[in-house]
Design a protein around this motif. Structure first.
Motif, PDB file in Angstrom:
ATOM      1  N   GLY A  16       0.970  17.489  12.810  1.00 41.97           N
ATOM      2  CA  GLY A  16      -0.221  17.534  13.664  1.00 41.97           C
ATOM      3  C   GLY A  16      -0.020  18.287  14.966  1.00 41.97           C
ATOM      4  O   GLY A  16      -0.580  17.923  15.997  1.00 41.97           O
ATOM      5  N   THR A  23      -0.976  13.736  19.289  1.00 47.60           N
ATOM      6  CA  THR A  23      -0.223  13.478  18.062  1.00 47.60           C
ATOM      7  C   THR A  23       1.278  13.322  18.289  1.00 47.60           C
ATOM      8  O   THR A  23       2.042  13.255  17.331  1.00 47.60           O
ATOM      9  CB  THR A  23      -0.471  14.613  17.058  1.00 47.60           C
ATOM     10  N   LYS A  28      -1.902  12.061  13.204  1.00 44.23           N
ATOM     11  CA  LYS A  28      -3.228  12.681  13.319  1.00 44.23           C
ATOM     12  C   LYS A  28      -4.233  12.015  12.380  1.00 44.23           C
ATOM     13  O   LYS A  28      -5.422  11.962  12.673  1.00 44.23           O
ATOM     14  CB  LYS A  28      -3.165  14.182  13.045  1.00 44.23           C
ATOM     15  N   GLU A  29      -3.753  11.489  11.266  1.00 44.77           N
ATOM     16  CA  GLU A  29      -4.648  10.833  10.303  1.00 44.77           C
ATOM     17  C   GLU A  29      -5.265   9.557  10.878  1.00 44.77           C
ATOM     18  O   GLU A  29      -6.222   9.034  10.339  1.00 44.77           O
ATOM     19  CB  GLU A  29      -3.887  10.473   9.017  1.00 44.77           C
ATOM     20  N   ASP A 133      -6.749  16.773   6.746  1.00 42.92           N
ATOM     21  CA  ASP A 133      -7.271  17.525   7.897  1.00 42.92           C
ATOM     22  C   ASP A 133      -8.734  17.871   7.672  1.00 42.92           C
ATOM     23  O   ASP A 133      -9.484  18.064   8.621  1.00 42.92           O
ATOM     24  CB  ASP A 133      -6.504  18.837   8.084  1.00 42.92           C
ATOM     25  N   GLY A 257      -8.045  18.517  12.222  1.00 45.92           N
ATOM     26  CA  GLY A 257      -6.739  18.797  12.821  1.00 45.92           C
ATOM     27  C   GLY A 257      -6.871  19.793  13.971  1.00 45.92           C
ATOM     28  O   GLY A 257      -5.912  20.106  14.664  1.00 45.92           O
TER      29      GLY A 257
END
Ligand code: G1P
Length: 294
Positions: A16, A23, A28-29, A133, A257
């Motif tokens: 990320g 991040t 990032k998820e 993303d 993302g």
């Protein structure tokens, strides 16, 4: 009749780096898009398309992603004790949304390597790959269309979207011939070509439906663009041997993302939110009047 696709693989091991500093310590998820982490949209999309078995390709830094789809016994019990039964049920439901398993990618060797780690779990079945993303705000239309195309053709299907040539070097790029409706027959695939070398302006988006033979191709592929094992390179081999279709779409994809697209996705999904949407819409109208004099 092609085999029904029951399994999805979600590669979620990326670092990320396009979204630093947030991040650095947060996967990032797990970034919230309105009131859900990004990964939840992707799992819900797979489930909405009829897939009930999800494999996360995770990494040692992504434990919260795995935990999000696991039981949280203490939290559930505390919510129950306080009489917050609906909240407790909501937390529990995430552990039951699908059969979610995970495998870890110990080394960042590339997207192709991440997908290859799903081989044992997937076995000899077709499967979908969803890159987290990309969030689709389309009610599951793209993935359902791709699964239907796989069902009809028995060939792997990749999502494609037209981009300006100046942006094509950020993506896998496909040359294709018309087939029927929004299905095209893929004739060439190149990972992240320079605009002058790109065979078209059709970019590979993060939704794929693969015949299981892709695993054999992934096992053979050598490091490519950026020194990484590229999924696109294995796809090129699969395409040459048994053919592949592209499913061309234009609307509903956000690359969360990327900071600008993340903001757009947040606003669109907030507007669609049943509880928050109406008031937020009014806020945007007022904001536009104040800032833009509309
Ligand atoms: C990956 C794929 C690329 C594809 C893109 C879609 O790249 O390698 O072919 O076009 O996802 O988002 P990444 O974004 O991981 O660099």
């Amino acid at each position: 009749m092609a085999q029904v696709v029951r399994k999805a693989v979600i590669p979620a091991a990326g670092l990320g780096t396009r979204f630093l500093p947030v991040t650095k310590a947060v996967p990032k998820e797990m970034l919230p898009v309105v009131d859900k982490p990004a990964i939840q949209y992707v799992v819900e999309e797979a489930v909405a398309a009829g897939i009930d078995d999800v494999l996360l390709v995770s990494s040692p830094y992504k434990k919260p992603v795995e935990d999000h789809f696991d039981r949280a016994f203490e939290l559930e019990r505390r919510l129950e004790d306080k009489g917050k039964h609906a909240d407790a049920a909501g937390v529990r439901a995430l552990a039951e949304i699908a059969q979610v398993a995970s495998v870890r990618q110990g080394e960042p060797l590339g997207l192709g390597h991440a997908v290859s780690l799903a081989r044992r779990h997937v076995g000899d079945e077709p499967f979908a790959v969803l890159l987290p993303d990309d969030i689709m705000v389309d009610g599951g239309e793209l993935l359902r269309g791709m699964l239907a195309a796989y069902g009809e053709t028995g060939r792997s299907v990749v999502a494609l979207k037209e981009f300006p040539m100046s942006e094509i070097s950020s993506y896998g790029c496909a040359a294709a011939e018309p087939h029927a409706g929004n299905l095209v027959r893929v004739t060439q695939l190149v990972e992240k070509p320079k605009p002058e070398d790109a065979p078209s302006n059709l970019a590979v988006m993060g939704r794929y439906v693969f015949a299981p033979a892709i695993f054999g191709d992934l096992a053979e592929v050598r490091p490519g663009h950026g020194g990484e094992i590229q999924l696109t390179d294995a796809m090129a081999t699969l395409m040459a041997r048994e053919g592949m279709f592209g499913y061309v779409f234009s609307e509903g994809r956000y690359d969360i993302g990327q900071k600008q697209d993340f903001l757009r996705a947040t606003v669109e999904l907030a507007l669609e939110h049943p509880d928050l949407g109406p008031e937020f819409r009014q806020f945007l109208v007022d904001l536009a009047k104040r800032h833009l004099g509309l």
